[in-house]
Scaffold this active site. Sequence first.
Site, PDB file in Angstrom:
ATOM      1  N   THR A   1       0.827  -1.214   0.000  1.00  0.00           N
ATOM      2  CA  THR A   1       0.000   0.000   0.000  1.00  0.00           C
ATOM      3  C   THR A   1       0.859   1.260   0.000  1.00  0.00           C
ATOM      4  O   THR A   1       0.371   2.335  -0.328  1.00  0.00           O
ATOM      5  CB  THR A   1      -0.901   0.014   1.251  1.00  0.00           C
ATOM      6  OG1 THR A   1      -0.101  -0.378   2.366  1.00  0.00           O
ATOM      7  CG2 THR A   1      -2.066  -0.952   1.107  1.00  0.00           C
TER       8      THR A   1
ATOM      9  N   SER B   1      32.303  -3.466   6.672  1.00  0.00           N
ATOM     10  CA  SER B   1      31.240  -4.233   7.309  1.00  0.00           C
ATOM     11  C   SER B   1      31.782  -5.546   7.849  1.00  0.00           C
ATOM     12  O   SER B   1      32.507  -6.263   7.157  1.00  0.00           O
ATOM     13  CB  SER B   1      30.141  -4.526   6.289  1.00  0.00           C
ATOM     14  OG  SER B   1      29.324  -5.564   6.779  1.00  0.00           O
TER      15      SER B   1
ATOM     16  N   LEU C   1      12.766  -8.546   6.112  1.00  0.00           N
ATOM     17  CA  LEU C   1      12.741  -7.849   7.404  1.00  0.00           C
ATOM     18  C   LEU C   1      13.508  -6.519   7.336  1.00  0.00           C
ATOM     19  O   LEU C   1      13.870  -5.938   8.343  1.00  0.00           O
ATOM     20  CB  LEU C   1      13.298  -8.758   8.501  1.00  0.00           C
ATOM     21  CG  LEU C   1      12.533 -10.098   8.650  1.00  0.00           C
ATOM     22  CD1 LEU C   1      13.214 -11.018   9.659  1.00  0.00           C
ATOM     23  CD2 LEU C   1      11.074  -9.866   9.047  1.00  0.00           C
ATOM     24  N   SER C   2      13.750  -6.048   6.121  1.00  0.00           N
ATOM     25  CA  SER C   2      14.277  -4.699   5.875  1.00  0.00           C
ATOM     26  C   SER C   2      15.685  -4.454   6.400  1.00  0.00           C
ATOM     27  O   SER C   2      15.969  -3.427   7.031  1.00  0.00           O
ATOM     28  CB  SER C   2      13.330  -3.631   6.429  1.00  0.00           C
ATOM     29  OG  SER C   2      12.139  -3.654   5.721  1.00  0.00           O
ATOM     30  N   SER C   3      16.574  -5.388   6.084  1.00  0.00           N
ATOM     31  CA  SER C   3      17.978  -5.160   6.440  1.00  0.00           C
ATOM     32  C   SER C   3      18.536  -3.956   5.679  1.00  0.00           C
ATOM     33  O   SER C   3      19.374  -3.212   6.205  1.00  0.00           O
ATOM     34  CB  SER C   3      18.804  -6.404   6.144  1.00  0.00           C
ATOM     35  OG  SER C   3      18.656  -6.790   4.796  1.00  0.00           O
ATOM     36  N   SER C   4      18.070  -3.730   4.449  1.00  0.00           N
ATOM     37  CA  SER C   4      18.592  -2.596   3.670  1.00  0.00           C
ATOM     38  C   SER C   4      18.204  -1.274   4.309  1.00  0.00           C
ATOM     39  O   SER C   4      19.033  -0.364   4.429  1.00  0.00           O
ATOM     40  CB  SER C   4      18.051  -2.589   2.239  1.00  0.00           C
ATOM     41  OG  SER C   4      18.107  -3.850   1.681  1.00  0.00           O
TER      42      SER C   4
ATOM     43  N   GLU D   1      17.790   4.539  -1.945  1.00  0.00           N
ATOM     44  CA  GLU D   1      17.463   3.203  -2.463  1.00  0.00           C
ATOM     45  C   GLU D   1      16.833   3.299  -3.860  1.00  0.00           C
ATOM     46  O   GLU D   1      17.156   2.521  -4.756  1.00  0.00           O
ATOM     47  CB  GLU D   1      16.539   2.461  -1.494  1.00  0.00           C
ATOM     48  CG  GLU D   1      16.323   1.021  -1.893  1.00  0.00           C
ATOM     49  CD  GLU D   1      16.098   0.067  -0.745  1.00  0.00           C
ATOM     50  OE1 GLU D   1      16.339   0.433   0.422  1.00  0.00           O
ATOM     51  OE2 GLU D   1      15.673  -1.070  -1.030  1.00  0.00           O
TER      52      GLU D   1
ATOM     53  N   ASP E   1       9.592   0.986   4.916  1.00  0.00           N
ATOM     54  CA  ASP E   1      10.675   0.360   5.676  1.00  0.00           C
ATOM     55  C   ASP E   1      11.588   1.402   6.318  1.00  0.00           C
ATOM     56  O   ASP E   1      11.988   1.265   7.479  1.00  0.00           O
ATOM     57  CB  ASP E   1      11.501  -0.562   4.763  1.00  0.00           C
ATOM     58  CG  ASP E   1      10.632  -1.599   4.085  1.00  0.00           C
ATOM     59  OD1 ASP E   1       9.513  -1.841   4.573  1.00  0.00           O
ATOM     60  OD2 ASP E   1      11.065  -2.158   3.059  1.00  0.00           O
TER      61      ASP E   1
ATOM     62  N   TYR F   1       8.316  -6.828  -8.337  1.00  0.00           N
ATOM     63  CA  TYR F   1       7.854  -5.725  -7.480  1.00  0.00           C
ATOM     64  C   TYR F   1       7.513  -4.512  -8.356  1.00  0.00           C
ATOM     65  O   TYR F   1       6.433  -3.924  -8.223  1.00  0.00           O
ATOM     66  CB  TYR F   1       8.953  -5.381  -6.468  1.00  0.00           C
ATOM     67  CG  TYR F   1       8.601  -4.297  -5.473  1.00  0.00           C
ATOM     68  CD1 TYR F   1       8.053  -4.607  -4.237  1.00  0.00           C
ATOM     69  CD2 TYR F   1       8.843  -2.950  -5.762  1.00  0.00           C
ATOM     70  CE1 TYR F   1       7.747  -3.620  -3.314  1.00  0.00           C
ATOM     71  CE2 TYR F   1       8.537  -1.957  -4.851  1.00  0.00           C
ATOM     72  CZ  TYR F   1       7.998  -2.290  -3.629  1.00  0.00           C
ATOM     73  OH  TYR F   1       7.694  -1.306  -2.718  1.00  0.00           O
TER      74      TYR F   1
HETATM   75  C1  GLA Z   1       9.133  -3.835   0.481  1.00  0.00           C
HETATM   76  C2  GLA Z   1       9.293  -2.359   0.137  1.00  0.00           C
HETATM   77  C3  GLA Z   1       8.264  -1.516   0.887  1.00  0.00           C
HETATM   78  C4  GLA Z   1       6.850  -2.073   0.698  1.00  0.00           C
HETATM   79  C5  GLA Z   1       6.831  -3.584   0.957  1.00  0.00           C
HETATM   80  C6  GLA Z   1       5.496  -4.186   0.639  1.00  0.00           C
HETATM   81  O1  GLA Z   1       9.460  -4.061   1.832  1.00  0.00           O
HETATM   82  O2  GLA Z   1      10.585  -1.902   0.476  1.00  0.00           O
HETATM   83  O3  GLA Z   1       8.336  -0.170   0.458  1.00  0.00           O
HETATM   84  O4  GLA Z   1       6.356  -1.761  -0.574  1.00  0.00           O
HETATM   85  O5  GLA Z   1       7.812  -4.268   0.217  1.00  0.00           O
HETATM   86  O6  GLA Z   1       4.529  -3.719   1.520  1.00  0.00           O
END
Ligand code: GLA
Length: 392
Positions: A40, A72, A132-135, A167, A179, A231
């Site tokens: 969303t 790193s 889990l958004s390591s980036s 990003e 994220d 994506y």
């Molecule tokens: C990834 C993207 C986010 C979001 C999700 C899906 O984590 O980095 O911006 O779009 O996918 O909700």
Amino acid sequence: MRDTSHGAHETAATFHAVYGTQPTGLWAAPGRVNLIGEHTDYNDGFVMPLALPHTTLAAAAPRTDGVLRLHSAGADGGIVELRLDDLRPPAAPGGDWAAYPAGVAWAMREAGLPVGGADLHYTSTVPLGAGLSSSAALEVATALALDDLHGLGLPRDELARLAQRAENAFVGVPCGIMDQTAAACCTAGHALFLDTRDLTRRHVPFDLAAAGLRLLVVDTRVRHRLGDGAYAERRAGCERGARALGVHALRDIPHAHLPAALEELAGAPVVQALVRHIVTENHRVEQAVTHLEAGRPRAIGPLLTAGHASLRDDFKISCPELDLAVDTAGAAGALGARMTGGGFGGSALVLVEEAAAPDVTDALHTAFATAGHTAPRIFPAVPGPGAHRLDT
Ligand code: GLA
């Protein structure tokens, strides 16, 4: 970067060993799980992530010669040395980890901020490629470190925007803002209700232990990448839907107008299904916020499971391992479960009564073994703090 488990002291000590000086400070930024509100964020919609206790640490010191040095604990190859004046997007393809922090420095300078050189050393406990958004943790730890080193005092949502720009424009991943905002703005004990249109946000109480609940993260070990086209394809499909319906973004379709919108898109079934997911998902987030703010955390269970069905059937971004995790958890008595993050692998989350957590965990391990899948990594998510400077 590999998963590393160094504490603050060890991170500072390694900085010293690598660069020969003490770091000026240490900054931490967390990974996240998204409770609900998937895909969303690039439709100006609602999301509700929470910060994990898993973090990326950046030890940093300023330099006066316009050089950025990056190191790193989790990457091979020693120190990456770059001249700030030479940074130009896009970074070389291939997903080199150093592109993320370099992109943040580039984005800050491009925004006219007085960011000079720095030495940075990173460690991280955020699982990689697990959705889990390591980036974002790496980007936001860098943004906060550079912000602090240069005394900029930028607001948290501005740091998130700069990290997202890094990003999008430098690394070349067309992600939304969720994220980076989660990493920058979450608070312990809460989920973050975020309106991605203007970044207004509310911290929604999510004290699982007090409610006798557990939120399990099930890392399926199926590694996902957002840069591989699927994506971007979903994102483009949503934009086509918004254009066809004459709105700025799909967020502008109220839930009550969904039947009419779907009828208008009857000739374009793929876009129609994407629109259905986004409109119903925004509605689910709003319902979930209402339940949590009214002290009814169990009531979000069915919303999670309905969200998964929508991602699986309409958005078509699940995979057999995620579906197995969700179905198994449900059959074993969980209150609700869904995939979380970008999809095509990564993690599922499961809301479960504390007393039922061991049985559900066992059922998941058994189901994965029976299906011949790699054993999942299962751990409880407790909402932790957003990015912060560590006391050293
Ligand atoms: C990834 C993207 C986010 C979001 C999700 C899906 O984590 O980095 O911006 O779009 O996918 O909700």
